[in-house]
Write a protein that holds these residues in place. Structure first.
Motif, short mmCIF file in Angstrom:
data_model
loop_
_atom_site.label_atom_id
_atom_site.label_comp_id
_atom_site.label_asym_id
_atom_site.label_seq_id
_atom_site.Cartn_x
_atom_site.Cartn_y
_atom_site.Cartn_z
N ALA A 41 -0.63 -1.17 -1.25
CA ALA A 41 -1.81 -2.03 -1.27
C ALA A 41 -2.39 -2.18 0.13
CB ALA A 41 -1.44 -3.40 -1.84
N ASP A 81 -5.30 -1.30 -7.39
CA ASP A 81 -4.11 -1.72 -6.67
C ASP A 81 -2.84 -1.37 -7.46
OD1 ASP A 81 -3.46 -3.71 -8.55
OD2 ASP A 81 -4.25 -5.36 -7.35
N SER A 98 -6.38 -8.02 -2.83
CA SER A 98 -5.65 -7.63 -4.05
C SER A 98 -5.00 -8.87 -4.62
CB SER A 98 -4.58 -6.58 -3.72
OG SER A 98 -3.62 -6.50 -4.77
#
Length: 240
Positions: A41, A81, A98
């Motif tokens: 991420a 993500d 995210s």
């Protein structure tokens, strides 16, 4: 003829040992997977931040809450993500976000985020001689001062209009309070990054000599709190 092999008891012992080992290793495997997802991420956030920086250099402020306008020209594809959700752009605070393991950006405890704009700071101060007199004055049409910041103001920002500007700003070069020199009632945000104030008194400041400073004890100039503003950095007042 003698047969060689495992007895049932031996097989059960082996299976039990393997089960114990697997149970002991499971938390480490889970931690590894979780850390790998977080690392992925963060890598995606950096890639999106670079794309946003290029976009804003070429096309101006990014307006969307998703990466849709980046796909094709600035990103090969819209990344998802590691938890299967799209990344979001928080334009008010200059962040790429995210939702993290809970897949929800509304609950911020496990959100993963990174900046794509520089820290919020006062970067430019300009005096606008509206009546073209060559002096800082209020004759006919009051001169103005423009305070430009490095990031966008959040659409909900109202603190500059409802709280005394003396709470935020200090004029270096004079002992007179900011709100005495500039009309708080005239304050308005223009071009999303700039706050404009009308001058209240003649010779309120000396362009090219005096400066504007944000008080270091009031870094949360903007809403949301992610838009904390760097204080204690005097910015010289320059003619437009």
């Amino acid at each position: 003829m003698t047969r060689k092999g495992f007895t049932l008891i031996e097989l059960l012992v082996v299976i039990t040992i393997l089960a114990i080992l697997a149970g002991a290793a499971l938390p480490y495997v889970q931690n590894y997977v979780a850390e790998s997802r977080i690392a992925k991420a963060k890598t995606d956030l950096e890639e999106i931040a670079r794309a946003l920086a290029v976009y804003e250099t070429r096309e101006g402020d990014y307006k969307k809450g998703t990466v849709s306008d980046l796909t094709g020209r600035y990103l090969n594809k819209a990344p998802i993500d590691p938890w299967g959700r799209p990344y979001l752009i928080a334009t008010a605070s200059g962040l790429v976000v995210s939702g993290g393991p809970d897949r929800d950006t509304a609950t911020t405890e496990d959100n993963i985020q990174g900046p794509y704009q520089p820290p919020m700071a006062l970067v430019n101060v300009k005096w606008v001689d509206r009546n073209q007199s060559g002096a800082v004055d209020i004759q006919n049409s009051s001169d103005t001062i423009q305070l430009t910041f490095s990031r966008l103001f959040a659409p909900s920002t109202q603190a500059l209009f409802t709280t005394s500007a003396n709470t935020y700003f200090n004029v270096i070069g004079t002992t007179t309070a900011f709100a005495t020199l500039f009309a708080e009632s005239s304050a308005k945000i223009v071009a999303s990054r700039t706050v404009v104030y009308n001058v209240l008194v003649n010779d309120a400041f000396v362009p090219g000599s005096d400066s504007i400073q944000i008080y270091s004890n009031h870094v949360t100039l903007l809403d949301p709190a992610a838009n904390q503003c760097i204080g204690s950095q005097p910015v010289l007042i320059l003619p437009q």
